[in-house]
Scaffold this motif. Structure first.
Motif, PDB file in Angstrom:
ATOM      1  N   LEU A 297     140.959 -21.036 163.084  1.00 12.52           N
ATOM      2  CA  LEU A 297     139.574 -21.260 162.656  1.00 12.52           C
ATOM      3  C   LEU A 297     139.393 -22.712 162.213  1.00 12.52           C
ATOM      4  CD1 LEU A 297     136.789 -20.016 162.010  1.00 12.52           C
ATOM      5  CD2 LEU A 297     137.655 -19.530 159.718  1.00 12.52           C
ATOM      6  N   ALA A 298     140.398 -23.195 161.466  1.00 15.73           N
ATOM      7  CA  ALA A 298     140.328 -24.584 161.004  1.00 15.73           C
ATOM      8  C   ALA A 298     140.354 -25.546 162.191  1.00 15.73           C
ATOM      9  CB  ALA A 298     141.499 -24.872 160.071  1.00 15.73           C
ATOM     10  N   MET A 299     141.157 -25.203 163.179  1.00 14.64           N
ATOM     11  CA  MET A 299     141.211 -26.066 164.375  1.00 14.64           C
ATOM     12  C   MET A 299     139.878 -26.075 165.089  1.00 14.64           C
ATOM     13  SD  MET A 299     144.940 -25.444 166.093  1.00 14.64           S
ATOM     14  CE  MET A 299     144.693 -26.688 167.343  1.00 14.64           C
ATOM     15  N   ARG A 300     139.275 -24.910 165.184  1.00 11.93           N
ATOM     16  CA  ARG A 300     137.977 -24.839 165.865  1.00 11.93           C
ATOM     17  C   ARG A 300     136.915 -25.590 165.063  1.00 11.93           C
ATOM     18  NH1 ARG A 300     135.936 -19.556 166.435  1.00 11.93           N
ATOM     19  NH2 ARG A 300     137.521 -18.699 165.054  1.00 11.93           N
ATOM     20  N   ALA A 301     137.007 -25.459 163.751  1.00 13.49           N
ATOM     21  CA  ALA A 301     136.046 -26.185 162.902  1.00 13.49           C
ATOM     22  C   ALA A 301     136.217 -27.688 163.086  1.00 13.49           C
ATOM     23  CB  ALA A 301     136.275 -25.799 161.440  1.00 13.49           C
ATOM     24  N   THR A 302     137.472 -28.111 163.135  1.00 13.54           N
ATOM     25  CA  THR A 302     137.751 -29.538 163.343  1.00 13.54           C
ATOM     26  C   THR A 302     137.187 -30.003 164.676  1.00 13.54           C
ATOM     27  OG1 THR A 302     139.774 -29.275 162.071  1.00 13.54           O
ATOM     28  CG2 THR A 302     139.588 -31.262 163.385  1.00 13.54           C
ATOM     29  N   ALA A 303     137.357 -29.131 165.661  1.00 10.73           N
ATOM     30  CA  ALA A 303     136.864 -29.485 166.989  1.00 10.73           C
ATOM     31  C   ALA A 303     135.350 -29.651 166.980  1.00 10.73           C
ATOM     32  CB  ALA A 303     137.275 -28.422 168.003  1.00 10.73           C
TER      33      ALA A 303
END
Lengths: 301, 469
Positions: free
Chosen positions: A169-175
């Motif tokens: 989720l954090a990776m997607r948010a970063t993206a």
């Protein structure tokens, strides 16, 4: 019946190689989504993955499946280190500059692969080789089945990780938005590193899949990874789902053209199947420039 | 312009470049050349008066005390100083050493050549007056004609001759300059054109047969010793390698009444991805015998794939199709069952005096691949040329070129002696060794015939290159 056999043979072969293209493409997409950078070092990561698998199998006596996992781990580490050393200092710089750094990383790792692999082709000790699975009157190459199951399985696990885990989720948010993620307490730098690690691991697996069923792998085989470029253009630069669909489309299209190679040769010359992925890419750029599942751009005028 | 659009353009541009490379399919790897060497040694154009102290060189007695020298020779000893009182002859090497398609071979060829000349130096050098250096002006040209040409220009003022110029296209790119500069060179390849003076102006001192003759010899051997057959098919890289081999197979078929079923062009796996198309072409051809003129990994994939699909004929492979690494691949059983490797000379573990010398040089160890053997044996013509030129009292480039025109080369048993005054039909070697992959022997390649020559190969009217790439 004969036509059906040809159709199924082409389909299995195309899905097999297409799955591997998709695996390579997902590696590109994950880094692009996280960092806005197209990682041109991916081919070198791929060939080093094949090298480490061969090293663990032949020099350390590790069973093939464990060797593949170990090589994926090694390449994840190398990927994360590469991001920390070469790419992290580029944060805030234009993506094109960062991409040029990945070109430099490619050449460094590519030269390293020549040094490590040496003078002779390597083999990963994969169990499929040139073996066949016979179903009635039909024959399929084991390597195509293996490529399909393993590549799509790895992509599925990656997708699951990104969709279901907190880190994902954090990776997607970063993206989606780096500054907002940072404000929400996401360690953006760590997400960058993680995206490179995942991409490195997938590249390693792709290297094993590409070298399976061959007569040996040499460093120059890294350039096979360029087949992922038409896939990410067709599927969309920022879409994992697009990579899978596009990989399968291009794999099957290529296998179909290959099956008609001898028929087409007198008319259009040798090995026309090689240009099919790029013809599809050009078509996609003309008709749907952001790809099948890519994010359409909205430009403020 | 938005970021996403920009990226698509970059990726698309790269894809188009890849497309063009794939379509061209010439196996070349274009890259930036290394920076030219800035600290090149000053060349001594004056005749050398180095004392003649070495006493074990065969030609010493015949060598005049005053030998005229020119570019590429210094009075000062070579950097490694095997014989500190000797002057130094500098030979250049233009090879594929890192990123090009023949780098695995090129590295070992250079290693073989370095050990060959080290042995020459340890035996007293040339005429007991000059050592030979092949390390100072070694350049990596990536099998790229443009890089080859620029690197040649950068080292040319400092060398007497080229100890290696790898690849036909790169060599063709520098041949006019070599002619003007009077620089002779050793090839690393077997294109038939290098056996004809009107093609190479007598500058390329090749050893062994050509790919074209290799096809004749391989097919003769299969017909004589393995099986009766009616048809032949060839899979190869286009141009001076596969094209030359295919031309030989075609001529062989015409001479024997067999059917030549075609030539399937393929490329390295880096270019074409895999050899599925080649395997398909082999199976579709229905040929009894298939000639391969590709790389080792590609050959193994084609043999392994075709045998798995039910191919029951015989494969023969040109010299570059072999590398011991392919015996680790899943294709090994198929290679042992259905593949014969044709060679100009025996592999490293052969029995000639030349082989004994190279085995001694490596102290019983095996080289990484047989490029080492190639490098060693390819070097004999230049050694003979240097010795003859020294004996004539003229070690200038012109003197060396004149000497090589008339020399008879002794290969210490690795090949029959060769008279370089004879061109093409009269002078071209027509003997081969035949080898079978065998996991039970150290080199993984068992020699099953030496000094083999066939009826059709002997009768071949070899008056011009089989192909002009």
């Amino acid at each position: 019946m004969e036509l059906l056999a040809v159709f199924l043979s082409v389909l299995v072969r195309g899905v097999g190689i297409g799955s591997t293209y998709a695996l390579l493409a997902v590696g590109f997409v994950i880094i692009y989504r996280a960092t806005d950078v197209v990682n041109f070092a991916q081919p070198a990561l791929m060939i080093l993955g094949a090298y480490f698998t061969a090293l663990y199998v032949h020099n350390a006596g590790v069973p093939f499946p464990l060797a593949v996992l170990a090589a994926m781990g090694t390449m994840a580490l190398i990927g994360a280190l590469t991001e920390r050393v070469a790419l992290r200092p580029m944060v805030g710089e234009p993506p094109f500059s960062a991409a040029m750094v990945t070109v430099g990383v490619f050449f460094a790792l590519f030269i390293l692969s020549f040094r490590l692999i040496g003078s002779n082709p390597i083999s990963t000790g994969e169990p499929w080789g040139f073996e066949r699975i016979i179903v009635g009157d039909l024959q399929f190459r084991q390597v195509d089945i293996a490529r399909t199951l393993i590549s799509l399985g790895a992509i599925g696990l990656t997708g699951l990780f990104l969709q279901r885990s907190k880190v994902g989720l954090a990776m997607r948010a970063t993206a989606m938005d780096q500054e907002t993620s940072l404000a929400q307490g996401v360690n953006v730098g760590r997400m960058f590193g993680l995206s490179w690690a995942i991409s490195g691991a997938l590249a390693a697996l792709a290297g094993v899949m590409i070298s399976a069923g061959s007569g040996g792998t040499v460093p120059l085989d890294a350039f096979i990874a360029l087949k992922a470029l038409p896939v990410i253009i067709l599927g969309g630069l920022d879409s994992i789902k697009g990579s899978v669909v596009a990989g399968l489309i291009i794999g099957v299209a290529e296998a179909t053209a290959l099956s008609f190679n001898s028929t087409l040769t007198p008319t259009v010359g040798e090995n026309v199947y090689l240009v099919v992925p790029y013809l599809i890419m050009m078509l996609a750029l003309m008709v749907r420039p952001y790809g099948l599942y890519g994010t359409p751009e909205v430009q403020r005028v | 312009m938005s970021k996403l659009t920009s990226w698509r353009r970059h990726a698309a541009t790269l894809s188009v470049v890849a497309l063009v490379l794939a379509a061209c399919g010439n196996g070349e790897d274009v890259d930036e050349p290394d920076a030219p060497d800035d600290d090149e040694e000053v060349v001594d154009d004056e005749p050398d008066d180095v004392d003649d102290e070495a006493d074990d060189a065969e030609e010493e007695d015949a060598a005049p005390e005053e030998i005229e020298t020119g570019l590429g020779i210094t009075e000062e000893p070579c950097p490694e100083e095997v014989n500190p009182d000797n002057g130094c002859i500098y030979l250049g090497i233009l090879s594929d050493l890192s990123e090009g398609p023949f780098a695995p071979l090129g590295v070992e060829v250079v290693a073989g050549q370095e050990d060959f000349w080290k042995r020459v130096n340890e035996d007293g050098g040339i005429a007991g007056q000059f050592d030979v250096n092949v390390t100072e002006y070694t350049r990596d040209t990536f099998y790229d004609p443009q890089t080859h040409s620029s690197e040649y220009r950068s080292i040319e003022p400092n060398i007497l001759a080229l100890a290696q110029t790898l690849g036909t296209p790169p060599t063709e790119a520098i041949l006019p300059d070599m002619d003007i500069d009077n620089v002779v060179g050793l090839p690393a390849g077997w294109w038939s054109g290098q056996q004809f003076r009107d093609q190479d102006q007598g500058l390329i001192l090749d050893s062994g047969y050509s790919y074209c003759m290799e096809a004749h010899l391989g097919l003769d051997y299969v017909a004589d010793e393995v099986m009766d057959f009616d048809s032949v098919f060839v899979v190869g890289f286009p141009g001076d390698y596969g094209g030359d081999f295919n031309a030989g197979a075609e001529a062989w078929a015409e001479a024997t009444g067999a059917e030549h079923l075609g030539f399937a062009e393929t490329g390295t796996n880096a270019l074409v991805g895999n050899q599925d198309a080649a395997v398909g072409a082999v199976l579709e051809s229905g040929a009894d015998v298939v000639g391969l003129a590709v790389g080792p990994a590609e050959a193994a994939e084609i043999v392994g794939g075709a045998v798995a699909e039910g191919f029951e004929g015989q494969f023969i492979g040109a010299v570059p199709t072999w590398n011991p690494g392919i015996m680790d691949s899943p294709a090994a059983p198929a290679l042992e069952a259905a593949f014969l490797h044709i060679g100009s000379w025996e592999p490293f573990d052969g029995d000639s005096d030349a082989h004994a010398a190279m085995q001694e040089a490596l102290d019983g160890e095996m080289p990484n691949n047989d490029g080492y053997t190639f490098g060693w044996i390819w070097s004999y013509p230049l050694l003979t040329g240097l010795q003859d030129a020294a004996a004539n009292g003229d070690l200038t480039r012109e003197g060396l070129r004149a000497a090589t025109d008339e020399m008879v080369v002794d290969y210490e048993g690795a090949l029959p002696d060769r008279d370089f005054s004879l061109d093409g039909d009269e002078g071209a070697p027509r003997v081969a060794t035949v080898n079978r992959p065998n996991s039970e022997v150290d080199s993984l390649l068992e020699t099953i015939a030496t000094d083999y020559t066939g009826e059709t190969a002997d009768a071949f009217d070899y008056t011009e290159p089989c192909i002009i790439p």
